[in-house]
Design a protein around this motif. Structure first.
Motif: not given
Length: 127
Positions: A39-40, A42, A44-46, A48-50, A52
């Motif tokens: 599991r990554l 949370w 890491i998602f910011l 990645v979202a930026c 994207s």
């Protein structure tokens, strides 16, 4: 046989409850192991979202500059060469940014580099 509604994929523990991951016995036979991706976090998602959204923004900017290019050429009296430089400036600046990004991140850290980049982009939008 097949799975029915009353069957469980995990054998019930004492008192009929489903055992937790710690209390389940793990198979050691290589053929029966199932690979599970880690599991990554949370956090890491910011980034990645930026990243994207940055790609989406780049595509949007290219689309807008392509549609507006003819109007700008007419309104400002730009030659074809001047319009080409204006259209290519986004990619030219992106190349310079990519070449400097690694150095700036190593020197000042990712957070400072990202914040400076965001402030520079915001200043360009406001100007």
């Amino acid at each position: 046989g097949g799975m029915c509604g009353d069957e469980s994929p995990v054998e019930n523990g004492e008192n009929g409850e489903i055992p937790s991951e710690e209390t389940q016995s793990h198979e050691t036979d290589e053929d029966t192991r199932i690979a599970v991706a880690p599991r990554l976090p949370w956090a890491i998602f910011l980034p990645v979202a930026c990243a994207s959204l940055n790609s989406c923004n780049d595509g949007f900017d290219i689309g807008v500059s392509t549609s507006v290019g003819g109007l700008l050429q007419e309104d400002f009296g730009l030659s074809d060469v001047q319009l080409e430089f204006w259209m290519g400036s986004l990619n030219l600046v992106a190349i310079v940014g990519v070449l400097l990004a690694g150095f700036l991140s190593d020197r000042f850290g990712r957070q400072v580099s990202f914040s400076a980049s965001a402030a520079l982009c915001l200043a360009g939008v406001v100007a």
